[in-house]
Structures are given as C-alpha cells and as structure tokens.
Design an enzyme around this catalytic site. Structure first.
Site, short mmCIF file in Angstrom:
data_model
loop_
_atom_site.label_atom_id
_atom_site.label_comp_id
_atom_site.label_asym_id
_atom_site.label_seq_id
_atom_site.Cartn_x
_atom_site.Cartn_y
_atom_site.Cartn_z
N TYR A 163 -1.53 -10.26 14.92
CA TYR A 163 -1.37 -9.04 14.15
C TYR A 163 -2.44 -8.03 14.45
CZ TYR A 163 -2.62 -6.15 10.09
OH TYR A 163 -2.94 -4.99 9.33
N SER A 164 -3.66 -8.49 14.60
CA SER A 164 -4.48 -7.20 14.76
C SER A 164 -4.49 -6.85 16.41
CB SER A 164 -6.18 -7.70 14.67
OG SER A 164 -6.24 -9.04 15.38
N ILE A 210 0.84 -1.46 -0.02
CA ILE A 210 0.05 -0.12 -0.01
C ILE A 210 0.75 1.31 0.01
CG2 ILE A 210 -1.86 1.36 1.05
CD1 ILE A 210 -2.72 -1.45 2.70
N ASN A 237 -14.39 -16.24 0.66
CA ASN A 237 -13.23 -16.63 0.01
C ASN A 237 -13.22 -17.71 -1.07
OD1 ASN A 237 -11.81 -15.07 2.10
ND2 ASN A 237 -11.14 -16.72 3.27
N ILE A 264 11.88 1.71 11.90
CA ILE A 264 11.14 2.64 12.69
C ILE A 264 11.43 2.73 14.24
CG2 ILE A 264 9.36 3.36 11.06
CD1 ILE A 264 7.59 1.32 12.70
N HIS A 316 -9.29 -18.22 13.09
CA HIS A 316 -9.64 -17.33 11.88
C HIS A 316 -10.81 -16.58 11.66
CE1 HIS A 316 -9.90 -18.15 7.11
NE2 HIS A 316 -9.95 -16.80 7.37
N THR A 358 -6.14 -1.07 10.30
CA THR A 358 -6.84 -1.92 9.62
C THR A 358 -8.30 -2.19 10.36
OG1 THR A 358 -6.91 -4.46 9.45
CG2 THR A 358 -5.36 -3.69 11.26
N ASP A 359 -9.25 -2.93 9.62
CA ASP A 359 -10.62 -3.30 10.24
C ASP A 359 -10.29 -4.44 11.13
OD1 ASP A 359 -10.02 -5.15 8.40
OD2 ASP A 359 -11.86 -5.04 7.21
N GLU A 360 -9.22 -5.12 11.09
CA GLU A 360 -9.36 -6.44 12.13
C GLU A 360 -9.08 -5.96 13.26
OE1 GLU A 360 -6.55 -9.24 10.25
OE2 GLU A 360 -6.76 -8.49 8.07
N LYS A 405 -1.64 -4.12 15.87
CA LYS A 405 -2.26 -3.06 15.40
C LYS A 405 -3.35 -2.09 16.26
CE LYS A 405 -1.67 -1.95 11.48
NZ LYS A 405 -0.52 -0.87 11.13
P1 NAD Z 1 3.52 -4.83 3.42
O1 NAD Z 1 3.71 -5.86 4.27
O2 NAD Z 1 3.30 -5.08 2.11
O3 NAD Z 1 4.55 -3.34 3.67
C1 NAD Z 1 5.13 -3.19 4.89
C2 NAD Z 1 6.25 -2.19 4.59
O4 NAD Z 1 6.71 -1.62 5.72
C3 NAD Z 1 7.47 -3.06 3.87
O5 NAD Z 1 8.02 -2.01 3.10
C4 NAD Z 1 8.59 -3.21 5.05
O6 NAD Z 1 9.80 -3.31 4.62
C5 NAD Z 1 8.08 -1.90 5.88
N1 NAD Z 1 8.62 -2.16 7.29
C6 NAD Z 1 8.34 -3.36 8.04
N2 NAD Z 1 8.64 -3.34 9.14
C7 NAD Z 1 9.51 -2.09 9.25
C8 NAD Z 1 10.24 -1.38 10.37
N3 NAD Z 1 10.41 -2.02 11.54
N4 NAD Z 1 10.86 -0.28 10.10
C9 NAD Z 1 10.71 0.22 8.71
N5 NAD Z 1 9.82 -0.14 7.72
C10 NAD Z 1 9.36 -1.49 7.89
O7 NAD Z 1 2.14 -4.05 4.22
P2 NAD Z 1 0.99 -3.53 3.29
O8 NAD Z 1 -0.06 -4.48 3.23
O9 NAD Z 1 1.41 -2.44 2.22
O10 NAD Z 1 0.10 -2.64 4.63
C11 NAD Z 1 0.67 -1.34 4.76
C12 NAD Z 1 -0.06 -0.80 6.25
O11 NAD Z 1 -1.45 -0.86 5.89
C13 NAD Z 1 0.10 -1.59 7.48
O12 NAD Z 1 0.09 -0.80 8.55
C14 NAD Z 1 -1.01 -2.31 7.38
O13 NAD Z 1 -1.43 -2.92 8.77
C15 NAD Z 1 -2.09 -1.52 7.11
N6 NAD Z 1 -3.30 -2.20 6.19
C16 NAD Z 1 -3.14 -3.22 5.27
C17 NAD Z 1 -4.12 -3.96 4.68
C18 NAD Z 1 -4.23 -4.84 3.60
O14 NAD Z 1 -5.09 -5.41 3.14
N7 NAD Z 1 -2.83 -5.15 3.16
C19 NAD Z 1 -5.55 -3.17 5.12
C20 NAD Z 1 -5.80 -2.25 5.80
C21 NAD Z 1 -4.50 -1.86 6.51
P1 TYD Z 2 -4.86 -12.73 3.64
O1 TYD Z 2 -4.88 -12.26 2.11
O2 TYD Z 2 -3.98 -13.38 4.29
O3 TYD Z 2 -5.58 -11.53 4.34
P2 TYD Z 2 -6.18 -11.28 5.73
O4 TYD Z 2 -5.92 -12.63 6.60
O5 TYD Z 2 -5.58 -10.12 6.48
O6 TYD Z 2 -7.73 -10.99 5.67
O7 TYD Z 2 -6.30 -13.77 3.77
C1 TYD Z 2 -7.60 -13.34 2.83
C2 TYD Z 2 -8.66 -14.40 3.52
O8 TYD Z 2 -8.15 -15.68 2.68
C3 TYD Z 2 -8.41 -15.03 4.77
O9 TYD Z 2 -9.85 -15.21 5.40
C4 TYD Z 2 -7.66 -16.22 4.92
C5 TYD Z 2 -7.84 -16.67 3.53
N1 TYD Z 2 -6.44 -17.43 2.86
C6 TYD Z 2 -6.63 -18.74 2.40
O10 TYD Z 2 -7.68 -19.30 2.49
N2 TYD Z 2 -5.64 -19.28 1.84
C7 TYD Z 2 -4.42 -18.84 1.78
O11 TYD Z 2 -3.48 -19.42 1.16
C8 TYD Z 2 -4.44 -17.38 2.11
C9 TYD Z 2 -2.93 -16.72 2.19
C10 TYD Z 2 -5.33 -16.67 2.95
#
Ligand code: NAD
Ligand code: TYD
Length: 357
Positions: free
Chosen positions: A163-164, A16, A262, A64, A297, A137-139, A167
């Site tokens: 994780y959640s 993101i 899913n 960070i 889950h 996150t919504d989690e 966060k």
């Molecule tokens: P990602 O795992 O793709 O990227 C995380 C980035 O943070 C990476 O570039 C990593 O190198 C960097 N990073 C990790 N630890 C670090 C540290 N200690 N110091 C500096 N940099 C560090 O994550 P993403 O999916 O892009 O998510 C970004 C943010 O958005 C997160 O805070 C996540 O909780 C939040 N978020 C993600 C989703 C989703 O669906 N992916 C949804 C809602 C919120």
């Molecule tokens: P994921 O992309 O890991 O996001 P999050 O756990 O943050 O929602 O998973 C999305 C959904 O898909 C989640 O319900 C877990 C499921 N999942 C599978 O069924 N198989 C997989 O290999 C993965 C990675 C996720």
C-alpha cells in the site's frame, strides 16, 4: 448555471472523500463538485445521501484508470481542479493483492494526471487557474522508532507495505508532472483518520462493531504499534485550507499530534462503547484477542504538522476524547449503515442505477 469552479473529487464515495465532498458541496454552492468514483467495495453512495440532490453536485461512476473516460469528464465539466483521493487504502488487502494497489494507486493516478495534462495544455490559458491536489499518507515515510522523532515534509521516503509503496509511487508521479510539465500540483501526507463512514475493516469501526456483537477483537502482535489519529472532518478542513491557500509544488503534512498505542486505543474504544451501551465498566475487555502480527507491521507513525499550522493557520478542532465519543456514538446510532456494509447489501443497492461493479 455558471459555476465559479469545476472540481473533480475522486474517491468521493469512500470514507475521507465523502467528508471532503460534503464540506465542499455545502460550503461552496458556487463550485460544482464532480465526484468520480468506481464504487469498489469501499465506495458507498449512502455516505452522501444527505447531499446527493444538491444542484452543485454531480456523481460520475468511473474508474480513474480509464484514461479516455477521464479525458471525457475533464472536458464535459470544464474541470479546473482535481482533489484526488481515489485509492485502494487498506494495508492488509495490499499484502494479499498488491496488483490491485499498483493498478489503482499508481496507474490510476498516472491516467488522471495525463488526462489533466492533455486537457489543460489544450486550453489557451494553459495551466493558469488549475490545480492537481493529491491526497497521500504518512505511511510513505516508513516507520519510526519509539524515540519521539516525527515525520516532517523532508523525511526521506521509505515505504514498507505494498500500500505505502503504491502511494509513494503516485506521490512521485504527481511531483514529476509539476517538475516536467509545469502542472500546478500539491501533495499532502496525512496520519490515520477516524470518524463516521469508515469501512469496518479498519481498526476503529471494526472494533466498535465487534464489541456491539460480542465478537473477538483481533489485536495484531502485542498491540504496541503506535498510530497518530486525526478526526476525519479535521482532515477535510485541512484539505479545504490547503486547496485555497496552499502553495503550488509544496508538500504539507497533516496530523493531530495525537499518538496512541493500539492496545490503549482499543481500551478507550471498549470503555466508550460499554458506557454508551449501558454495559458494566470493563464488560468487553475479555474480547481482546492477541493474534499473529501483520507482515512488515510498521512500528510507529507520527506526523509533524507545524508547517501547516505556521504557514496556513490550520489546527485540529477536536480533542481526541471528543472525537472518539462522537465516532462511537455515530456507529451505534447508524447500525443500519453498518449492517448494510457488513452484509454486502450496499453493493447491490446502486447496481440497478449504475450497473454491476
Ligand atoms: P476508502 O478506501 O474509504 O475509499 C476509497 C474510494 O476510492 C472508494 O470510494 C472507492 O470506490 C474509490 N476507488 C477505489 N479505486 C478506484 C478507481 N480505480 N477509480 C475510481 N474510484 C476508485 O479510502 P479512504 O480511507 O477514504 O482514503 C482516501 C484517500 O486518503 C486515499 O488516497 C488514502 O491513501 C488517503 N489517506 C487515507 C488515510 C486513512 O486513515 N484512511 C490517511 C491518510 C491518507
Ligand atoms: P488500520 O486501521 O488498518 O490502519 P493502518 O494500517 O493504515 O495504520 O490499522 C491501525 C492499526 O491497528 C495498525 O497498527 C494495525 C492495527 N490493527 C489491529 O491490531 N487489528 C486489526 O484488526 C486491524 C484492522 C488493525
């Protein structure tokens, strides 16, 4: 050159973060964007190859959690705002290694908050014109039943995974810095994102790549869990709107009113990949493999983003069908990116320039 704003975006080399960096660097040449990223396994500077030479973009490889370094960067670039995305983000990894999640997501956020506090409180104008915008996150809200209810900004926190939980803790620290020290903060909680540059450990890119290589598609449990999916560029657009127009101390939920089981999303991915690869319809359905469910889950996530729509006028721009088509096409057209990431090549790519991870 004098910049109008100096903004740290943490985690800008991730999924993101790279979309947010790209949007801000290209849309606001008058802002300097300082991407602070540790380059963990999830950070990949190839995600930003198209904008890395821009004059208003700076990359700083840093953790960070390194408080002194964060203070140094705040002062060196006269930083007035932080958009904080850096985090450990994968639930399955948090189940195996919760310490890393507490370290980065909780202690890292605290270190960044404290560095911002020290810097901004040392200036004559104090917190005026400053913003600490935390991406969450919504989690953190826990899990919903199949009853049509949605997470709103006032839903009680009830995190279940490490994780959640990490966060949620970071969200509390951000709000505590507002309430205790008067730091201008905003928190947003977004639903599941999908789109280009997502690390292929997450459902959608993992399954696209597995279909391409005719590998099994591991569906957890019965595949009945529900997620609410938002195209990543729409999340970046929401962050832009909230950064500029959001009210200090507020929380905004970001989501697309786009819930999918899913197993249904897996079937859409299969259909789209097969069509684009010229395979007969349903050719890859046999790859679906039901596997042991994820521990703890969460059953269903679903975001109510009415507040964001009514107060700031943001709405998703892409329908899901269009977004998933664009996403599948991007991964199929960018096989080199995928191969670099899955082979681990990307990790040695920048070692010479920035040292070992
Ligand atoms: P990602 O795992 O793709 O990227 C995380 C980035 O943070 C990476 O570039 C990593 O190198 C960097 N990073 C990790 N630890 C670090 C540290 N200690 N110091 C500096 N940099 C560090 O994550 P993403 O999916 O892009 O998510 C970004 C943010 O958005 C997160 O805070 C996540 O909780 C939040 N978020 C993600 C989703 C989703 O669906 N992916 C949804 C809602 C919120
Ligand atoms: P994921 O992309 O890991 O996001 P999050 O756990 O943050 O929602 O998973 C999305 C959904 O898909 C989640 O319900 C877990 C499921 N999942 C599978 O069924 N198989 C997989 O290999 C993965 C990675 C996720």
């Amino acid at each position: 050159m004098e910049f109008k704003r100096n903004i740290i975006i943490t985690g800008g080399a991730g999924f993101i973060g790279s979309h947010v960096v790209r949007l801000f660097v290209t849309k606001y040449p008058e802002y300097r964007i300082i991407n602070v990223d540790k380059l963990t396994y999830a950070g990949n500077l190839a995600n930003l190859a198209d904008i890395e030479d821009r004059e208003n973009y700076v990359f700083v490889k840093a953790d960070i959690c390194d408080f002194e370094k964060m203070q140094e960067v705040m002062a060196a670039y006269n930083v007035d705002s932080i958009i904080h995305l850096a985090a450990e983000s994968h639930v399955d990894r948090s189940i195996k290694d919760p310490f890393t999640f507490a370290r980065t997501n909780v202690m890292g956020t605290l270190s960044l908050l404290q560095a911002a506090k020290c810097r901004w409180e040392s200036l004559p104008e104090g917190y005026e014109g400053k913003l600490f915008y935390h991406i969450s996150t919504d989690e953190v809200y826990g899990a919903l039943q199949f009853d049509g209810t949605l997470f709103t900004e006032t839903t009680k926190y009830d995190p279940h995974s490490p994780y959640s939980a990490s966060k949620a803790s970071s969200d509390h620290f951000v709000r505590a810095f507002h309430d205790t020290y008067g730091m201008p903060t905003i928190v947003t909680n977004c639903s599941n994102n999908y789109g280009p540059y997502q690390f292929p450990e997450k459902l959608i890119p993992l399954f696209i790549n597995n279909i391409r290589h005719r590998r099994p598609l591991p569906v957890y449990g019965k595949g009945e869990n529900v997620r609410d999916w938002l195209y990543v560029v729409d999340h970046a657009r929401a962050i832009d709107v909230i950064f500029h127009k959001g009210k200090v101390a507020e929380t905004y939920n970001i989501g697309g009113f786009n819930e999918w089981r899913n197993i249904d999303i897996v079937k859409v991915i299969i259909k789209t990949v097969d069509r684009l690869l010229g395979n007969p319809e349903g050719a890859s359905l046999d790859l679906i493999t039901y596997v042991t469910d994820r521990k703890g889950h969460d059953l269903r996530y679903a975001i109510d983003s009415t507040k964001l729509k009514n107060e700031l006028g943001w709405e998703p721009s892409l329908q899901f069908e269009e977004g998933i088509e664009k996403t599948v096409r991007w991964y199929l057209d960018n096989q080199e990116w995928m191969d670099n990431v899955t082979s681990g090549n990307y990790q040695s790519y920048y070692e010479e320039m920035y040292g070992k991870r």
